[in-house]
Design a protein around this motif. Sequence first.
Motif, PDB file in Angstrom:
ATOM      1  N   ALA A 223      -0.948   1.680   1.234  1.00 12.37           N
ATOM      2  CA  ALA A 223      -0.072   2.809   1.561  1.00 12.37           C
ATOM      3  C   ALA A 223       1.232   2.285   2.137  1.00 12.37           C
ATOM      4  CB  ALA A 223      -0.743   3.753   2.550  1.00 12.37           C
ATOM      5  N   TRP A 224       2.288   3.055   1.922  1.00 14.24           N
ATOM      6  CA  TRP A 224       3.628   2.716   2.429  1.00 14.24           C
ATOM      7  C   TRP A 224       4.100   3.920   3.230  1.00 14.24           C
ATOM      8  CZ3 TRP A 224       6.943  -1.543   0.848  1.00 14.24           C
ATOM      9  CH2 TRP A 224       8.274  -1.432   1.258  1.00 14.24           C
ATOM     10  N   ALA A 225       4.457   3.703   4.494  1.00 20.73           N
ATOM     11  CA  ALA A 225       4.822   4.812   5.362  1.00 20.73           C
ATOM     12  C   ALA A 225       6.172   4.570   6.021  1.00 20.73           C
ATOM     13  CB  ALA A 225       3.760   5.010   6.448  1.00 20.73           C
ATOM     14  N   ALA A 226       6.964   5.628   6.110  1.00 25.28           N
ATOM     15  CA  ALA A 226       8.220   5.588   6.860  1.00 25.28           C
ATOM     16  C   ALA A 226       7.929   5.985   8.299  1.00 25.28           C
ATOM     17  CB  ALA A 226       9.231   6.540   6.240  1.00 25.28           C
ATOM     18  N   VAL A 227       8.438   5.181   9.256  1.00 23.27           N
ATOM     19  CA  VAL A 227       8.219   5.476  10.676  1.00 23.27           C
ATOM     20  C   VAL A 227       9.569   5.528  11.387  1.00 23.27           C
ATOM     21  CG1 VAL A 227       5.907   4.466  10.732  1.00 23.27           C
ATOM     22  CG2 VAL A 227       7.876   3.025  11.227  1.00 23.27           C
ATOM     23  N   PRO A 228       9.721   6.425  12.368  1.00 21.18           N
ATOM     24  CA  PRO A 228      11.028   6.628  13.000  1.00 21.18           C
ATOM     25  C   PRO A 228      11.425   5.586  14.043  1.00 21.18           C
ATOM     26  CG  PRO A 228       9.444   8.228  13.823  1.00 21.18           C
ATOM     27  CD  PRO A 228       8.757   7.484  12.728  1.00 21.18           C
ATOM     28  N   SER A 229      10.502   4.715  14.438  1.00 25.56           N
ATOM     29  CA  SER A 229      10.840   3.686  15.428  1.00 25.56           C
ATOM     30  C   SER A 229       9.737   2.641  15.462  1.00 25.56           C
ATOM     31  CB  SER A 229      11.002   4.300  16.825  1.00 25.56           C
ATOM     32  OG  SER A 229       9.736   4.735  17.319  1.00 25.56           O
ATOM     33  N   MET A 230      10.037   1.513  16.131  1.00 25.29           N
ATOM     34  CA  MET A 230       9.003   0.496  16.296  1.00 25.29           C
ATOM     35  C   MET A 230       7.869   1.012  17.174  1.00 25.29           C
ATOM     36  SD  MET A 230       8.166  -2.575  15.307  1.00 25.29           S
ATOM     37  CE  MET A 230       9.557  -3.659  14.954  1.00 25.29           C
ATOM     38  N   VAL A 281       6.267   0.795   7.060  1.00 22.48           N
ATOM     39  CA  VAL A 281       5.028   0.061   7.317  1.00 22.48           C
ATOM     40  C   VAL A 281       4.211   0.017   6.030  1.00 22.48           C
ATOM     41  CG1 VAL A 281       2.803   0.179   8.505  1.00 22.48           C
ATOM     42  CG2 VAL A 281       4.909   0.526   9.787  1.00 22.48           C
ATOM     43  N   LEU A 282       3.626  -1.140   5.772  1.00 18.43           N
ATOM     44  CA  LEU A 282       2.744  -1.330   4.627  1.00 18.43           C
ATOM     45  C   LEU A 282       1.333  -1.547   5.160  1.00 18.43           C
ATOM     46  CD1 LEU A 282       2.764  -1.658   1.498  1.00 18.43           C
ATOM     47  CD2 LEU A 282       3.167  -4.090   1.857  1.00 18.43           C
ATOM     48  N   THR A 321      -1.564  -1.750  -9.978  1.00 15.80           N
ATOM     49  CA  THR A 321      -0.198  -2.124 -10.328  1.00 15.80           C
ATOM     50  C   THR A 321       0.787  -1.633  -9.281  1.00 15.80           C
ATOM     51  OG1 THR A 321      -0.702  -2.107 -12.694  1.00 15.80           O
ATOM     52  CG2 THR A 321       1.617  -1.897 -12.067  1.00 15.80           C
ATOM     53  N   GLN A 322       0.644  -0.384  -8.867  1.00 15.16           N
ATOM     54  CA  GLN A 322       1.523   0.156  -7.836  1.00 15.16           C
ATOM     55  C   GLN A 322       1.342  -0.584  -6.516  1.00 15.16           C
ATOM     56  OE1 GLN A 322       1.150   4.393  -7.395  1.00 15.16           O
ATOM     57  NE2 GLN A 322       1.784   4.827  -9.502  1.00 15.16           N
ATOM     58  N   ALA A 323       0.115  -0.926  -6.179  1.00 14.50           N
ATOM     59  CA  ALA A 323      -0.142  -1.674  -4.941  1.00 14.50           C
ATOM     60  C   ALA A 323       0.556  -3.029  -4.973  1.00 14.50           C
ATOM     61  CB  ALA A 323      -1.646  -1.853  -4.745  1.00 14.50           C
ATOM     62  N   HIS A 324       0.460  -3.726  -6.109  1.00 19.24           N
ATOM     63  CA  HIS A 324       1.122  -5.023  -6.252  1.00 19.24           C
ATOM     64  C   HIS A 324       2.635  -4.876  -6.130  1.00 19.24           C
ATOM     65  CE1 HIS A 324      -2.491  -6.965  -8.537  1.00 19.24           C
ATOM     66  NE2 HIS A 324      -2.636  -6.990  -7.231  1.00 19.24           N
ATOM     67  N   GLN A 325       3.172  -3.791  -6.673  1.00 23.22           N
ATOM     68  CA  GLN A 325       4.607  -3.561  -6.579  1.00 23.22           C
ATOM     69  C   GLN A 325       5.051  -3.386  -5.134  1.00 23.22           C
ATOM     70  OE1 GLN A 325       5.019  -0.173  -9.173  1.00 23.22           O
ATOM     71  NE2 GLN A 325       5.256  -1.417 -11.030  1.00 23.22           N
ATOM     72  N   LEU A 326       4.261  -2.658  -4.346  1.00 22.89           N
ATOM     73  CA  LEU A 326       4.591  -2.466  -2.939  1.00 22.89           C
ATOM     74  C   LEU A 326       4.530  -3.784  -2.169  1.00 22.89           C
ATOM     75  CD1 LEU A 326       2.703   0.887  -2.186  1.00 22.89           C
ATOM     76  CD2 LEU A 326       5.162   0.566  -2.533  1.00 22.89           C
ATOM     77  N   TRP A 327       3.489  -4.559  -2.405  1.00 22.72           N
ATOM     78  CA  TRP A 327       3.376  -5.852  -1.725  1.00 22.72           C
ATOM     79  C   TRP A 327       4.477  -6.810  -2.183  1.00 22.72           C
ATOM     80  CZ3 TRP A 327       1.098  -6.978   2.581  1.00 22.72           C
ATOM     81  CH2 TRP A 327       0.008  -6.224   3.013  1.00 22.72           C
ATOM     82  N   HIS A 328       4.887  -6.686  -3.434  1.00 24.97           N
ATOM     83  CA  HIS A 328       5.943  -7.560  -3.942  1.00 24.97           C
ATOM     84  C   HIS A 328       7.260  -7.303  -3.217  1.00 24.97           C
ATOM     85  CE1 HIS A 328       7.854 -10.344  -6.546  1.00 24.97           C
ATOM     86  NE2 HIS A 328       8.527  -9.452  -7.251  1.00 24.97           N
TER      87      HIS A 328
END
Length: 471
Positions: A223-230, A281-282, A321-328
Motif C-alpha cells: 500500500a502507498w499512503a499520503a501522510v500530512p506530517s512525519m 509511506v510505503l 506488477t503494481q506492487a513492484h512499480q511502487l517499490w521501484h
Amino acid sequence: MNNELLQTLRNITGTSHVLSEGDLTAWEQDWRKRARGKALAVVRPASTAEVAEVVKACAAAGVSLVAQGGNTGLVCGSIPDETGKQVVLSLQRMNAVREVDAANLTMTVEAGCILQTLQETAEKAGFLFPLSLAAEGSCTIGGNLATNAGGTQVVRYGNARELCLGLEVVTPQGEIWEGLSGLRKDNTGYDLRDLFIGSEGTLGIITSATMKLYPMPAAQLTAWAAVPSMEHAVTLLGLAHQHLGAGLTGFEVMGQFALRLVAKHFPQQRVPLYLDTPFCVLLENSDHESETHAREQFERLLEVALEQGCVTDAVVAENLTQAHQLWHVRESIPLAQAEEGLNIKHDISISVSRIPDFVRETDELLQKAIPGVRMVNFGHLGDGNLHYNVQAPAAGDTKAFLREREEEVNTIVYDAVARFDGSISAEHGVGSLKLDKLEHHKSPVALGMMRAIKQALDPQNVMNPGRVLRA
C-alpha cells in the motif's frame, strides 16, 4: 619484494586471477565515485583454502588486504588506499550456494554470492530469504554481512546479523574458523559470529555463511499512503503494528522532494499521491493465511488511519506488477538524487518516537546555515533508519557545495543525531568516510574495547587498515 609476492599470489590462484596492470577502476573506485585508490594487485581466489593462502602470503610480506564483494558500499570501505601497496581480495568468484537445508530452514552460501541469487534460490525451494535492498542485483552476501546491511524488511526480519546463523572466516593469520553449523542455540562462550558481522573486513574475511530461511507467505500486499506530517507517519506505523502484527514487513517513508526527483528524472515511472502531501509511506503486509485476509487487514488499517487523519489518501496495489512499480519508485530515489547532482548522504538511526522532532529541528538548522538547501529525506521509518540526504540549492554548483559545505553539513547533522541519542551509521557502516566522525561521536570506552579486539585478532593490522578505526 612486491614482484615476489605477486608471483606467490599467482601460484595460489592462477596467473589470470591476479590483476596488477590495465584498468582496475571496477575494484579501485567506490560505487558513488567519491574516492579512487591504487591497488598493488586485485586477487580473485576461488576457494576458502586459496583465501587462507593469500592472507598468509600477504601477512608474511607485511602487505595489508582489503576484502571486497560487489563494491556497492557507500562509505569508501572496500577500496584500497592511494599508496599502491594494498592487495584487493575480491570474493566474486566464490559465489556458490553450497546447501539448502529445508528441515533446518537454512541456506549455506559463499561470500561472493549475489544477494538476488540467494532470494531466487530460496524462492525456487519454496522459501523466503527476506534481506532486500536496492543493490541486490550486484551486492554480495559477504559484503552485506561485513556491513550488517539492513534494507526494507528489517521491521519484521531484522538486519543481516539477525538472518545469519553461522560463518566461515579466514583470520588475519590465514587460519580458517569453521563456524557454519547453523545452530539456533550454541551457548559455548563468546559469540564470534556477531563479532565479525559488521566489522567491515577489519577483523577477518568472511568466506561463507549459513543464513536463515522463512516460509513463503501466502500473500504479500503493498500500500502507498499520503501522510500530512512525519508525526502522522509515526502514528500510522503504530496503527500498522496494531492491525498487522508480524505481517508488517516493510514501512518506508519518503519526503515530497525525494519523490519529485524520481518524477523529474524518471518520467516513465508513475509516482502516486505525492504532489499534495509532504510525505508518503510505503507499507508491505505479508500474510500466511490468504490474500483475502491480507487485503481485509490492509483495508481496516487504512480505514482507521483515514478516520484519525494520519492518512489523507491511499492506494493498495491490485497485483504483483503494481506492487513492484511502487517499490521501484522507492528504490529509484538514490538514483534520481545522483542524476540531480552530487549530494551529501547520511545514514542515521533515531528512536522512532523522536524522528519527527529530529527532522524538524535539523531541517531548520540546515536551512538557516545554507538558505535554499534541499532535503532528500527517506528511509526505513519502521526501524528508525533515515537516509537524511542533503542536496545543494537548485542554482548552486554541486561540486563546490560538496567541497565547501560537506564538513559543515555533517557537523550540523551528526551533532543533532547526538542530541537525539542516535547513531551516525545505521546500515552503511563507517568505512573511511565516517572515520573522523566515529572518533568524535563514539564513547571512548567503546572505542577502547574495539581497539583492544582489533589488536588481539589482527596485531599486524593486515585487515583493511584505516577503516572503522584508526591504525
